[in-house]
Scaffold this motif. Structure first.
Motif, short mmCIF file in Angstrom:
data_model
loop_
_atom_site.label_atom_id
_atom_site.label_comp_id
_atom_site.label_asym_id
_atom_site.label_seq_id
_atom_site.Cartn_x
_atom_site.Cartn_y
_atom_site.Cartn_z
N GLU A 114 0.85 -1.19 0.00
CA GLU A 114 0.00 0.00 0.00
C GLU A 114 0.89 1.24 0.00
OE1 GLU A 114 -3.90 1.46 2.52
OE2 GLU A 114 -2.69 -0.20 3.24
N PHE A 115 0.40 2.30 -0.65
CA PHE A 115 1.16 3.54 -0.74
C PHE A 115 0.36 4.70 -0.14
CE2 PHE A 115 2.82 0.80 -4.01
CZ PHE A 115 4.18 0.92 -3.82
N CYS A 116 1.08 5.65 0.40
CA CYS A 116 0.48 6.82 1.04
C CYS A 116 -0.25 7.67 -0.01
CB CYS A 116 1.57 7.64 1.72
SG CYS A 116 0.97 9.17 2.46
N PRO A 117 -1.51 8.05 0.25
CA PRO A 117 -2.23 8.89 -0.70
C PRO A 117 -1.70 10.33 -0.76
CG PRO A 117 -3.57 8.48 1.24
CD PRO A 117 -2.33 7.65 1.38
N LYS A 118 -0.96 10.75 0.27
CA LYS A 118 -0.44 12.12 0.30
C LYS A 118 0.89 12.25 -0.44
CE LYS A 118 -2.53 13.81 4.58
NZ LYS A 118 -2.22 14.37 5.90
N CYS A 119 1.88 11.44 -0.02
CA CYS A 119 3.24 11.62 -0.57
C CYS A 119 3.70 10.46 -1.44
CB CYS A 119 4.23 11.83 0.56
SG CYS A 119 4.50 10.36 1.56
N LYS A 120 2.89 9.42 -1.58
CA LYS A 120 3.17 8.25 -2.42
C LYS A 120 4.30 7.37 -1.90
CE LYS A 120 0.12 9.90 -5.24
NZ LYS A 120 -1.17 9.96 -4.66
N SER A 121 4.70 7.53 -0.66
CA SER A 121 5.69 6.64 -0.05
C SER A 121 5.01 5.34 0.33
CB SER A 121 6.30 7.27 1.20
OG SER A 121 7.10 8.36 0.86
N MET A 122 5.80 4.32 0.61
CA MET A 122 5.25 3.03 0.99
C MET A 122 4.71 3.10 2.42
SD MET A 122 6.92 -0.75 0.57
CE MET A 122 8.35 -0.39 1.54
N MET A 123 3.56 2.45 2.63
CA MET A 123 2.97 2.36 3.96
C MET A 123 3.48 1.09 4.63
SD MET A 123 0.75 4.97 4.14
CE MET A 123 -0.52 4.55 5.30
N GLY A 151 3.70 11.73 7.90
CA GLY A 151 2.96 11.37 9.10
C GLY A 151 1.58 10.80 8.87
N TYR A 152 1.21 10.44 7.65
CA TYR A 152 -0.13 9.89 7.37
C TYR A 152 -0.29 8.54 8.06
CZ TYR A 152 -4.17 8.15 4.82
OH TYR A 152 -5.39 7.64 4.49
N VAL A 153 -1.46 8.33 8.68
CA VAL A 153 -1.77 7.07 9.35
C VAL A 153 -3.14 6.61 8.86
CG1 VAL A 153 -2.23 5.94 11.57
CG2 VAL A 153 -0.46 7.69 11.40
N LYS A 154 -3.23 5.32 8.50
CA LYS A 154 -4.50 4.76 8.06
C LYS A 154 -4.90 3.67 9.05
CE LYS A 154 -6.73 2.14 4.43
NZ LYS A 154 -6.53 1.35 3.22
N GLU A 155 -6.12 3.80 9.56
CA GLU A 155 -6.62 2.79 10.49
C GLU A 155 -6.87 1.49 9.75
OE1 GLU A 155 -6.91 3.27 13.80
OE2 GLU A 155 -6.10 5.27 13.48
N LYS A 156 -6.78 0.39 10.47
CA LYS A 156 -7.01 -0.92 9.88
C LYS A 156 -8.47 -1.05 9.50
CE LYS A 156 -6.42 -5.82 10.80
NZ LYS A 156 -6.04 -6.83 11.77
N GLU A 157 -8.72 -1.71 8.33
CA GLU A 157 -10.10 -1.93 7.89
C GLU A 157 -10.79 -2.88 8.85
OE1 GLU A 157 -9.91 -3.62 3.99
OE2 GLU A 157 -9.88 -1.67 3.03
N LYS A 168 1.42 -1.92 14.64
CA LYS A 168 0.43 -2.06 15.71
C LYS A 168 -1.01 -1.85 15.24
CE LYS A 168 3.71 -0.72 19.26
NZ LYS A 168 4.04 0.21 20.32
N GLY A 169 -1.42 -2.56 14.21
CA GLY A 169 -2.81 -2.53 13.76
C GLY A 169 -3.17 -1.36 12.86
N VAL A 170 -2.24 -0.49 12.53
CA VAL A 170 -2.49 0.61 11.61
C VAL A 170 -1.41 0.60 10.54
CG1 VAL A 170 -3.63 2.07 13.33
CG2 VAL A 170 -1.18 2.27 12.98
N SER A 171 -1.62 1.35 9.47
CA SER A 171 -0.60 1.51 8.44
C SER A 171 -0.07 2.93 8.52
CB SER A 171 -1.19 1.27 7.05
OG SER A 171 -1.57 -0.08 6.92
#
Length: 106
Positions: free
Chosen positions: A2-11, A26-32, A15-18
């Motif tokens: 998965e890649f960051c929607p803001k800066c396109k770096s790899m996620m 600093g983008y954080v995506k909660e687990k589905e 601990k349960g989040v990406s």
């Protein structure tokens, strides 16, 4: 992956989040949730292959090759990968007159 929607770096999973690997982003995506995951899997499985019927030969290239059935000298042709990727493709022919389909053997 998965890649960051803001800066396109790899996620990366932490601990349960990406989290984005770029510390400045600093983008954080909660687990589905399980429900969201099931819905996305169902959407993928609902994709269907459209089978064309009727004049599907229109638009295929033609070549000069003799049909064993009717003796006509023009046929449509196309390529398909039937075996593993390290082997050559198989060329198919379809007579434009009688519709006989055959393959080219090497």
């Amino acid at each position: 992956m998965e890649f960051c929607p803001k800066c396109k770096s790899m996620m990366v999973p932490v601990k349960g989040v990406s989290k984005c690997r770029n510390s400045k982003c600093g983008y954080v995506k909660e687990k589905e949730t399980d429900q969201e995951s099931l819905m996305s899997k169902a959407a993928r499985s609902e994709r269907e292959v459209t089978v064309l019927e009727g004049n599907i030969d229109q638009g295929l290239p033609t070549t000069s090759v003799r049909c064993d059935e009717c003796g006509h000298n023009v046929a449509y042709w196309w390529l398909r990968q039937l075996r593993s990727a390290d082997e050559s493709e198989t060329r198919f022919f379809k007579c434009t007159k009688c519709g006989l389909t055959w393959r080219e053997y090497d």
